[in-house]
Design an enzyme around this catalytic site. Structure first.
Site, PDB file in Angstrom:
ATOM      1  N   LYS A 166       6.254 -28.800 -86.423  1.00 46.85           N
ATOM      2  CA  LYS A 166       6.652 -29.711 -85.335  1.00 46.85           C
ATOM      3  C   LYS A 166       7.604 -29.041 -84.339  1.00 46.85           C
ATOM      4  O   LYS A 166       8.386 -29.691 -83.670  1.00 46.85           O
ATOM      5  CB  LYS A 166       7.293 -30.999 -85.870  1.00 46.85           C
ATOM      6  CG  LYS A 166       6.473 -31.751 -86.910  1.00 46.85           C
ATOM      7  CD  LYS A 166       5.032 -31.949 -86.504  1.00 46.85           C
ATOM      8  CE  LYS A 166       4.865 -32.880 -85.315  1.00 46.85           C
ATOM      9  NZ  LYS A 166       3.432 -33.025 -84.915  1.00 46.85           N
TER      10      LYS A 166
ATOM     11  N   THR B 286       4.216 -24.853 -82.558  1.00 48.06           N
ATOM     12  CA  THR B 286       3.410 -23.698 -82.967  1.00 48.06           C
ATOM     13  C   THR B 286       1.970 -23.798 -82.466  1.00 48.06           C
ATOM     14  O   THR B 286       1.374 -22.799 -82.076  1.00 48.06           O
ATOM     15  CB  THR B 286       3.409 -23.529 -84.499  1.00 48.06           C
ATOM     16  OG1 THR B 286       2.888 -24.729 -85.097  1.00 48.06           O
ATOM     17  CG2 THR B 286       4.811 -23.275 -85.025  1.00 48.06           C
TER      18      THR B 286
ATOM     19  N   ARG C 155      12.994 -25.802 -82.362  1.00 49.19           N
ATOM     20  CA  ARG C 155      13.354 -26.872 -81.439  1.00 49.19           C
ATOM     21  C   ARG C 155      14.516 -27.619 -82.051  1.00 49.19           C
ATOM     22  O   ARG C 155      14.779 -27.508 -83.247  1.00 49.19           O
ATOM     23  CB  ARG C 155      12.112 -27.718 -81.191  1.00 49.19           C
ATOM     24  CG  ARG C 155      12.080 -29.120 -81.656  1.00 49.19           C
ATOM     25  CD  ARG C 155      10.691 -29.711 -81.648  1.00 49.19           C
ATOM     26  NE  ARG C 155      10.605 -30.900 -80.813  1.00 49.19           N
ATOM     27  CZ  ARG C 155       9.680 -31.831 -80.952  1.00 49.19           C
ATOM     28  NH1 ARG C 155       8.735 -31.708 -81.875  1.00 49.19           N
ATOM     29  NH2 ARG C 155       9.660 -32.874 -80.167  1.00 49.19           N
TER      30      ARG C 155
END
EC number: 2.8.2.-
Length: 287
Positions: A44, A47, A125
């Site tokens: 998540k 990628t 992230r």
């Protein structure tokens, strides 16, 4: 395994009048190589976007599905793994992506045993946003799961975050990175900003192409921004003349999470984030 490692490629037999590289490629020759670069994480983080964007490059050949070799199928051996790879010509890079490698304890040593020169890409992230996105994906498959708040804390009133929940655990980037740095020098790892991949895909892809030793071919002209999804899309996908956006799950709305819960999680992650910034030499601005 040793046999697979000793023979890293399956060459087509040479013929006296060998065809041109292009006709060889389209007639199914070329060779299957073990990957020289792997997108190892994170789940998540972005990628799939990175892989799809990279596949636009003519010198990148990648497996579409996640092989999960170094975490789930290692006992099948390197020859089996190599056989999953697409055929490549000289000068092309073979790649794969399996985001769970980054958090798999055995993966660094296993990839190093395949090749100490493997280049590793990690898309990261904001770990709080990543955890919510992870939960959202699970919720879409299992609508009866407990609330995000109840899973994130062992004791919410005491502010005790449940580190054992995978959605929280994955975001402890500094802890996972320590394991990788025991097997690979920092120069062989590139940390891609998942936020910048959305905001400025061409800029972030420029860094990636440089890291992989590729000519900078992917640029602004390859992207347009889809306002509905809030996500960049490709004007032309690999092998197609048509525009291509990532699947319908990308840009999926997140459930409403209590603001106090998000604040507590930001406080929890802050020291880990700062350590990660020091380790990578890059401030990702999540605080």
């Amino acid at each position: 395994m040793a046999e697979g490692a000793a023979s890293q490629e399956e060459q087509s037999p040479e013929t006296p009048d060998s065809p041109s590289p292009i006709s060889s490629f389209f007639s199914g020759s070329g060779s299957k190589q073990l990957p020289q670069a792997i997108i190892i994480g994170v789940k998540k983080g972005g990628t799939r976007a990175l892989l799809e964007f990279l596949r636009v490059h003519p010198d990148v050949r990648a497996v579409g599905a996640e092989p999960h070799f170094f975490d789930r199928s290692y006992d099948k051996g390197l020859a089996w793994y190599r056989d999953l790879m697409p055929r490549t010509l000289d000068g092309q890079i073979t790649m794969e992506k399996t985001p769970s490698y980054f958090v798999t304890r055995e993966a660094p040593a296993r990839i190093s045993a395949m090749s100490k020169d493997t280049k590793l890409l990690v898309v990261v992230r904001d770990p709080v946003t990543r955890a919510v996105s992870d939960y959202t994906q699970t919720l879409s498959k299992r609508p009866d799961i407990p609330s995000f708040e109840s899973l994130a804390f062992r004791n919410r009133s005491a502010g005790l975050v449940d580190r054992s929940w995978s959605a929280i655990q994955i975001g402890l980037y500094a802890e996972h990175l320590e394991r990788w740095l025991r097997h690979f020098p920092a120069r062989q790892m590139l940390f891609v900003s998942g936020e910048r991949l959305v905001r400025d895909p061409a800029g972030e892809l420029g860094r990636v192409q440089d890291f992989l030793g590729l000519k900078r071919i992917i640029s602004d002209k390859h992207f347009y921004f889809n306002q509905t999804k809030g996500f960049p899309c490709l004007k032309k996908a690999e092998g197609s003349g048509r525009p291509h956006c990532l699947g319908k799950t990308k840009g999926r709305p997140h459930p409403e999470i209590d603001a106090q819960v998000l604040r507590q999680l930001r406080d929890f992650y802050r020291p880990f984030n700062r350590k990660f910034y020091q380790m990578t030499g890059h401030d990702f601005g999540w605080d």
